[in-house]
Design an enzyme around this catalytic site. Structure first.
Site, PDB file in Angstrom:
ATOM      1  N   ASN A 109       0.613  -1.155   0.022  1.00 25.30           N
ATOM      2  CA  ASN A 109      -0.208  -0.231  -0.071  1.00 25.30           C
ATOM      3  C   ASN A 109       1.210   1.404   0.661  1.00 25.30           C
ATOM      4  OD1 ASN A 109      -2.246  -1.567   0.839  1.00 25.30           O
ATOM      5  ND2 ASN A 109      -2.762  -0.817   1.822  1.00 25.30           N
ATOM      6  N   VAL A 115       0.201   6.449  -1.407  1.00 21.59           N
ATOM      7  CA  VAL A 115      -0.227   5.769   0.082  1.00 21.59           C
ATOM      8  C   VAL A 115      -2.004   5.629  -0.251  1.00 21.59           C
ATOM      9  CG1 VAL A 115      -0.550   5.532   2.492  1.00 21.59           C
ATOM     10  CG2 VAL A 115       1.912   7.053   0.993  1.00 21.59           C
ATOM     11  N   CYS A 116      -2.098   3.902   0.143  1.00 26.76           N
ATOM     12  CA  CYS A 116      -3.228   3.810  -0.451  1.00 26.76           C
ATOM     13  C   CYS A 116      -3.843   3.250   1.322  1.00 26.76           C
ATOM     14  CB  CYS A 116      -3.497   2.743  -1.537  1.00 26.76           C
ATOM     15  SG  CYS A 116      -2.373   2.420  -2.933  1.00 26.76           S
ATOM     16  N   LEU A 117      -4.587   4.012   1.253  1.00 29.36           N
ATOM     17  CA  LEU A 117      -5.337   4.438   2.653  1.00 29.36           C
ATOM     18  C   LEU A 117      -7.323   4.553   2.207  1.00 29.36           C
ATOM     19  CD1 LEU A 117      -2.806   5.550   5.329  1.00 29.36           C
ATOM     20  CD2 LEU A 117      -4.241   2.878   5.037  1.00 29.36           C
TER      21      LEU A 117
END
Length: 448
Positions: free
Chosen positions: A84, A91-93
């Protein structure tokens, strides 16, 4: 003032005052919407004690809308540290709107700077391979091997990139061990030396607010890094190539090979240069004393006030003197309190101050060997002063460390692994710890 700025300023202030060692934040005074943060890699994970830096850009509609978050620890866009956290910095959130999530996981105005950084830290788990979507449908046996190999290469690159390369950059060291010329803010003769240094740093193109913090933490965790290198090198062969994961692809992967022999050489040299830097502080300080600079006068005044304070104190007995009459080097002699584990002890501690104090934090070291879970084998105490710009506050924090009873467990402060294992172990191990502590107290008198 815009409400988003008021909210953000409050959040920054709260985090900067926090005693949490996991997260540090900073921004230029003139640009509060652009925040920099360092997340310390969590203990017992392949990211352990790595320095991961992020940029957070907050819009005028914050907290109604999430900020844009970018990872800055990417090895110049070549290394993906997590399924992520991409090599390009993405930033994968779900709370950032950069990844689809379940209902209730999206951004809300109740969230903020701290919750974002905690969410990022949660990605740095003991098994980050599981963060990849679809993991639950993967082949169990093949996946098991991938998990292991993924953790192995993350640990290697955490040490190489986030710790060693970062400190080499700060210290002007090339990876081959040669030194490069670096320019540090030169102390002036003005009474506002420190403020001028801060302005120089904040106004520069390369804003590096965590340089001193990372140097200080490196010295705390140096033994841990060496232990990790010794352990990890037994799990792979030298120059073994990293295994590419199913979710990695060209331009967004972690490529490389295991070179622990080279990492060991580099990390030891970093430590040597840090020690040399501390020696240079003292030499520079002597010159500033002769010039009657503002920093020298400030430290001389702090020293005199600190001596007077402890003379009037009934709670602790210590002597403080300047080494060679240099206010940039204080020597503290601590006398153990009666009826405690330190009773009869006599410990010498030195505090070395930078010519750029308080921009750079003083460095403390026990000259008398002291067996304690918060003091490294080389004598570096792990402590956080209430006020970094006050010499007495550093001494107070060290005394508190030495005398603390029934402290809460915090793995980020356990800088002596052997002592920590005994202190937090079984009742018998705790007794062994106390015996070793008492032995170091008894031996302390022989050092004088």
């Amino acid at each position: 003032m815009n409400q988003s700025v008021i909210r953000l300023t409050r959040e920054l202030s709260e985090l900067q005052k926090s005693r949490d060692l996991s997260i540090s934040v900073a921004c230029r005074d003139i640009d509060v919407r652009n925040v920099r943060a360092v997340v310390l890699g969590p203990p017992d994970t392949p990211y352990e004690f790595g320095f991961f830096e992020f940029s957070l850009k907050f819009g005028r509609d914050y907290p109604g809308k999430a900020p844009t978050v970018t990872s800055l620890t990417t090895n110049s866009g070549r290394t993906r540290f997590n399924p992520n956290i991409y090599a390009g910095g993405k930033v994968c959130l779900s709370i950032l709107g950069t990844w689809r999530g379940e209902r209730g996981e999206e951004w809300s105005s109740a969230q903020g700077l701290e919750s974002i950084l905690i969410s990022i830290q949660s990605l740095m788990s003991s098994n980050p391979y599981e963060n990849e979507p679809g993991f639950e449908n993967a082949n169990a046996e093949h996946d098991k091997e991938n998990m292991k190999m993924y953790c192995l290469k993350i640990r290697h690159e955490t040490l190489r990139i986030t710790v060693i390369a970062r400190l080499e950059d700060y210290l002007g060291i090339n990876p081959d061990g040669s030194l490069v010329q670096i320019l540090s803010p030169a102390p002036s003769d003005d009474v506002n030396d420190a403020e001028h240094s801060v302005m120089e740093i904040e106004g520069s193109v390369t804003f590096e607010p965590f340089k001193d913090l990372c140097k200080r933490r490196f010295m705390w965790y140096y033994d841990s890094y060496l232990t990790s290198i010794a352990e990890e090198r037994t799990k792979v062969t030298e120059n073994q190539q990293f295994v590419r994961m199913p979710f990695e692809h060209s331009g967004n992967a972690m490529e490389g090979k295991f070179c622990y022999t080279e990492l060991e050489r580099r990390i030891k040299f970093v430590r040597e240069r840090l020690d040399k830097e501390t020696e240079n502080w003292i030499a520079e300080g002597k010159v500033l004393v002769q010039k009657e600079s503002g920093v020298a006068a400030n430290l001389q005044r702090q020293y005199e006030q600190t001596v007077e304070h402890y003379k009037k104190s009934d709670s602790v007995t210590i002597d403080i003197e300047l080494v060679d009459k240099n206010p940039f080097l204080w020597r503290v002699t601590y006398f153990g309190r009666p009826m405690t584990n330190l009773d009869g002890g006599l410990f010498n501690i030195e505090l070395a101050f930078s010519p750029r104090f308080p921009v750079e934090t003083p460095r403390a070291k026990f000259l008398t060997p002291f067996y304690h879970y918060r003091v490294t084998k080389e004598g570096i105490p792990c402590y956080t002063p209430v006020r970094a710009d006050d010499g007495r506050s550093h001494i107070d924090a060290i005394i508190q460390l030495m005398e603390e009873e029934n402290p809460p467990y915090d793995p980020r402060t356990q800088v002596n692994a052997d002592a920590s294992k005994l202190y937090w172990g079984t009742p018998e191990e705790k007794r062994q710890y106390n015996r070793k502590l008492r032995r170091s107290v008894q031996d302390s008198l022989e050092c004088f």
